[in-house]
Motif scaffolding. Structure first.
Motif, short mmCIF file in Angstrom:
data_model
loop_
_atom_site.label_atom_id
_atom_site.label_comp_id
_atom_site.label_asym_id
_atom_site.label_seq_id
_atom_site.Cartn_x
_atom_site.Cartn_y
_atom_site.Cartn_z
N ALA A 159 55.96 48.64 -11.60
CA ALA A 159 55.64 47.41 -10.88
C ALA A 159 55.70 46.22 -11.82
N ARG A 160 55.23 46.40 -13.04
CA ARG A 160 55.28 45.31 -14.03
C ARG A 160 56.72 44.94 -14.34
N ALA A 161 57.56 45.96 -14.59
CA ALA A 161 58.95 45.71 -14.92
C ALA A 161 59.68 45.01 -13.77
N GLU A 162 59.35 45.41 -12.54
CA GLU A 162 59.98 44.80 -11.37
C GLU A 162 59.58 43.33 -11.27
N MET A 163 58.31 43.02 -11.53
CA MET A 163 57.85 41.64 -11.46
C MET A 163 58.54 40.78 -12.51
N VAL A 164 58.61 41.26 -13.74
CA VAL A 164 59.27 40.50 -14.80
C VAL A 164 60.73 40.26 -14.46
N ALA A 165 61.41 41.25 -13.90
CA ALA A 165 62.82 41.11 -13.54
C ALA A 165 63.01 40.02 -12.48
N VAL A 166 62.15 40.00 -11.48
CA VAL A 166 62.25 38.99 -10.42
C VAL A 166 62.01 37.60 -10.98
N THR A 215 47.03 35.99 -11.52
CA THR A 215 46.67 37.31 -10.98
C THR A 215 47.65 38.38 -11.45
N TYR A 216 48.94 38.05 -11.44
CA TYR A 216 49.95 39.00 -11.89
C TYR A 216 49.77 39.31 -13.38
N GLU A 217 49.42 38.29 -14.14
CA GLU A 217 49.23 38.49 -15.57
C GLU A 217 48.05 39.42 -15.84
N ARG A 218 46.95 39.21 -15.14
CA ARG A 218 45.75 40.00 -15.40
C ARG A 218 45.88 41.44 -14.92
N HIS A 219 46.68 41.65 -13.88
CA HIS A 219 46.85 43.01 -13.38
C HIS A 219 48.10 43.69 -13.92
N LEU A 259 52.08 45.14 -7.58
CA LEU A 259 51.52 45.16 -8.92
C LEU A 259 50.00 45.26 -8.90
N TRP A 260 49.34 44.35 -8.14
CA TRP A 260 47.87 44.37 -8.20
C TRP A 260 47.25 45.43 -7.31
N LEU A 261 48.00 45.93 -6.33
CA LEU A 261 47.47 47.05 -5.55
C LEU A 261 47.58 48.37 -6.32
#
Length: 236
Positions: free
Chosen positions: A140-147, A182-186, A123-125
């Motif tokens: 990447a955002r959708a994947e993070m939310v799913a996890v 960090t995930y939220e901001r990126h 996500l942040w990279l």
């Protein structure tokens, strides 16, 4: 209960090879604190790996490595399990040995927690741009939310993943909670809105002495990530 960190060179039975900012090393430090075990911390330079680190982890050359009476144990989750077995008189992390099913589930979810870090890194990279412009990568955002939602579903209404007790899965996942900011901001997301139960769990973990003393605060993690991103962009 907090573990005691000895000064380098004191001849401790337990020596932890780690590096600042590593959530995987922080897992081990949290576990040692929960168990009240004294240890010596030996900071490593991964850009110029020491002979000790290379000898201790010749396969991957990574931290953390726990030296117990000079014998190395590698990989954070293996170290957590080892601490339970090698120090049976300390507060356990895993469910009791009589409950094989609960122990297997705990091991599964601790490994799944690594997905948070892996998704977060993508996500942040991916948000990094040569021109400095910040653009959220939708996949990447959708994947993070799913996890995060999968983890929240496993947590359910419990205080901790181990139930009322802070246990193996909590130790494994708590360092990653410090990366939520960090995930939220990126990623253009809000963990509190997307996964309120998981956000509440993260807050409970942060108030725990073992976590507060061994896991970097979210703002510090964010600054470290910005430094790393700049290094990555400079290498392009």
């Amino acid at each position: 209960m907090a573990g005691v960190v000895k000064s380098a060179g004191t001849g401790s039975e337990l020596v932890l090879l780690d590096v600042f900012g590593s959530p995987f090393a922080q897992r081990v430090r949290v576990a040692l604190a929960e168990k009240g075990l004294a240890y010596e911390r030996a900071e490593q330079d991964l850009a110029a790996k020491s002979d000790l680190l290379r000898r201790s982890n010749p396969v991957h050359g990574k931290v953390p490595v726990l030296l117990h009476a000079g014998r190395p144990v590698c990989e954070s989750l293996a170290i957590l399990q080892y601490l339970d077995e090698a120090f049976p008189g300390t507060p356990p992390l895993l469910p009791p040995a009589s409950d094989a099913y609960a122990r297997a589930r705990a091991r599964f979810w601790a490994e799944y927690a690594d997905s948070v870090h892996l998704c977060g890194k993508r996500l942040w990279l991916k948000a990094a741009r040569d021109d400095g412009e910040e653009v959220v990568e939708p996949e990447a955002r959708a994947e993070m939310v799913a996890v995060l939602r999968v983890l929240e579903a496993e947590l359910g209404e419990k205080e901790f993943f181990g139930g009322e007790a802070f246990g193996y899965v909590d130790v494994a996942a708590a360092p990653f909670a410090a990366w939520f900011l960090t995930y939220e901001r990126h990623g253009g997301l809000s963990v509190a809105e997307e996964c309120p139960g998981l956000a509440a769990w993260a807050a409970r973990c942060a108030r725990r002495e073992s976590v507060a003393a061994n896991v970097y605060p979210p703002e510090v993690v964010y600054e470290l990530v910005q430094e790393y991103r700049q290094w990555v962009l400079a290498r392009k």
